[in-house]
Design an enzyme around this catalytic site. Structure first.
Site, PDB file in Angstrom:
ATOM      1  N   HIS A 183      51.511  56.696  29.253  1.00 48.22           N
ATOM      2  CA  HIS A 183      50.103  56.720  28.501  1.00 48.22           C
ATOM      3  C   HIS A 183      49.598  55.415  28.154  1.00 48.22           C
ATOM      4  O   HIS A 183      48.960  55.177  27.170  1.00 48.22           O
ATOM      5  CB  HIS A 183      50.243  57.682  27.472  1.00 48.22           C
TER       6      HIS A 183
ATOM      7  N   SER B 137      35.632  30.880  34.836  1.00 50.96           N
ATOM      8  CA  SER B 137      34.488  31.393  34.697  1.00 50.96           C
ATOM      9  C   SER B 137      33.475  30.235  34.972  1.00 50.96           C
ATOM     10  O   SER B 137      33.594  29.044  34.130  1.00 50.96           O
ATOM     11  CB  SER B 137      34.283  32.083  33.229  1.00 50.96           C
TER      12      SER B 137
ATOM     13  N   LYS C 177      38.333  30.331  30.456  1.00 54.45           N
ATOM     14  CA  LYS C 177      38.755  31.646  31.485  1.00 54.45           C
ATOM     15  C   LYS C 177      39.665  31.350  32.382  1.00 54.45           C
ATOM     16  O   LYS C 177      39.579  30.263  33.320  1.00 54.45           O
ATOM     17  CB  LYS C 177      37.758  32.277  32.000  1.00 54.45           C
TER      18      LYS C 177
ATOM     19  N   GLU D  27      42.130  41.632  41.114  1.00 49.87           N
ATOM     20  CA  GLU D  27      40.968  42.428  40.762  1.00 49.87           C
ATOM     21  C   GLU D  27      40.235  43.029  42.139  1.00 49.87           C
ATOM     22  O   GLU D  27      39.841  43.961  42.215  1.00 49.87           O
ATOM     23  CB  GLU D  27      39.834  41.723  40.077  1.00 49.87           C
TER      24      GLU D  27
END
Ligand code: ARG
Length: 467
Positions: A159, A286, A292, A299
């Site tokens: 979980h 970024s 970043k 991804e």
């Protein structure tokens, strides 16, 4: 007939197709990829036609030579593909016939319907081989990362909540197991791909005495004992795309596994976890926020699994309403199949490369795993060893957890007296449960994340994968 007229457009048709129809119906823009298989299939077919007396030895030789030249031109990028000739089969045959008169005999007892089934099966055989190799490389990268960090512990999660401590390698080996099932499924599917449809014609075979076994043997459609493997029903053979669906299904599950691995990497690379540091080459910055570092490879692996799943659904949908046998709809199978193979191969390859350039932050991982709360179950097992039923032990340890929370201290800082106030079976040795090293030594049944067992599993995989 004009020189470049489509070979299959007989005198029945008054004029050529409308330009927009050509664009709509052509498949050469994607099925050119089958050229090697198409040429090999034609050579085998011509060799068989010679054996049964349809082609003279000279004609067969001229055809093989012509096909060989065309193959060289395609490989060199100088061959002119013509959309008006629809597909790879007609482009090659038309050009052959233009150069070699005997080429007009090549299509004897053959249809593009069995030809395309043949080419696709042959193409898929190679893809399966390449993909299983790619899976092996990824397994290797996972095992190596586990070996390099064999002492590192992390919390195992259910979980997405911290559950129990595990070795980092144990987590990685979970993916190695998944990938092994993917590999086995692909390998198993090979025997259903490796069946030769040549000789099925358009739908109903041929009146000519074709030697199907010879063609199958020449093209490697044989079982482990070298026996030719032939499709047994001409109608099934020209309309069957089960082998493509099966591949896309296995690839979709593989993609889902890769996506889950990618998601773990994304989490681990976040500032919240900080378990791993990805190499710059596998991340991007970024355009707006200078600080970043984004895990794009992971991804996109996660993202691309979507189209692989979509390809499977497209294929199944394509097939569901088709009457027997060949229908032009089937041409739509190829882009889905090609895209699936290209995508999963790239996903596996890049995940392997990324993991090979990932640094594990051992201190952060070990600190996260060194939370005595993760050993609450061990404390329940302690009571079980003293005869307490597990359900009761679970409740008692629950009370211990509340007590620690109220006292504002970790479980292992409770005094023996505090523990005894919950249950008299907690004697002085109870606190030893929280020794993490010993806790990991105790988890040693097969498949558990114990110190010895994880080393054993790493060793087992190292043997399977080779040095
Ligand atoms: N380009 C076609 C395909 O991919 C080849 C078979 C065409 N057969 C036909 N009868 N038009 O399916």
């Amino acid at each position: 007939m004009k020189k470049s007229a489509p070979v299959s457009r007989s005198r029945r048709f008054a004029g050529g197709p409308d330009a927009d129809v050509v664009r709509f119906t052509e498949s050469i823009s994607f099925d050119w990829r089958l050229w090697r298989q198409d040429i090999l299939g034609s050579i085998a077919h011509a060799t068989m036609l010679k054996k049964i007396g349809i082609l003279s030895p000279e004609e067969q030789r001229a055809i093989v030579k012509g096909l060989d030249h065309i193959g060289r031109e395609i490989a060199a990028g100088t061959f002119q593909w013509q959309p008006v000739l629809e597909d790879v089969h007609m482009n090659i045959e038309a050009e052959l016939t233009r150069r070699v008169p005997a080429g007009a005999k090549l299509h004897t007892a053959r249809s593009r319907n069995d030809q395309v089934a043949l080419d696709t099966r042959m193409w898929l055989r190679d893809e399966i081989f390449e993909l299983t190799r790619e899976i092996r490389s990824l397994q290797n990268a996972l095992v190596r990362l586990g070996e390099q960090n064999s002492d590192v512990l992390i919390p195992g999660y259910t979980h997405l909540q911290r559950a129990q401590p595990v070795y980092f390698a144990h987590h990685l080996l979970a993916y190695v197991e998944m990938l092994e099932r993917d590999r086995e499924r692909l390998k198993d599917s090979f025997k259903r791909v490796n069946v030769c449809p040549l000789g099925s014609g358009a739908i109903a075979g041929s009146t000519l005495p074709l030697d199907r076994e010879l063609m199958a043997r020449l093209l490697g459609f044989v079982d482990a004992k070298g026996r030719a493997r032939l499709t047994q029903n001409s109608m099934d053979a020209v309309s069957d795309r089960d082998f493509a669906v099966e591949f896309c299904g296995h690839a979709a599950l593989l993609a889902v596994h890769l996506s889950r691995l990618a998601e773990d990497v994304v989490l681990w690379a976040s500032s919240e976890f900080k378990f791993v540091k990805l190499a710059d080459a596998y991340t991007t910055g970024s355009s707006l926020m200078p600080q970043k570092k984004n895990p794009d490879v992971a991804e996109l692996t996660r993202g691309k699994s979507g189209r692989v799943i979509g390809n499977l659904v497209s294929l199944l949908t394509l097939l569901k309403g088709l009457p027997m046998t060949y229908n032009r709809d089937l041409q739509e199978d190829k882009e889905r199949l090609f895209d699936t193979a290209d995508t999963v191969r790239a996903m596996a390859r890049l995940m392997a490369a990324m993991l090979g350039n990932t640094i594990v932050n051992a201190a952060v991982c070990n600190a996260a795993a060194d939370d005595p709360a993760l050993l609450a179950t061990d404390l329940a097992d302690y009571l079980v060893r003293k005869g307490t039923p597990f359900r009761a032990a679970h409740q008692l340890v629950g009370a211990v957890v509340s007590l620690a929370e109220e006292a504002g201290k970790p479980l292992n800082r409770l005094t023996p007296e505090e523990l005894r106030s919950v249950d008299k079976n907690f004697t002085a040795d109870a606190l030893k449960v929280f020794n993490l090293k010993q806790a990991m030594a105790r988890r040693n049944i097969t498949g558990a994340p114990g110190t010895k067992e994880v080393r054993k599993q790493l060793g087992r995989w190292r043997k399977i994968l080779g040095a």
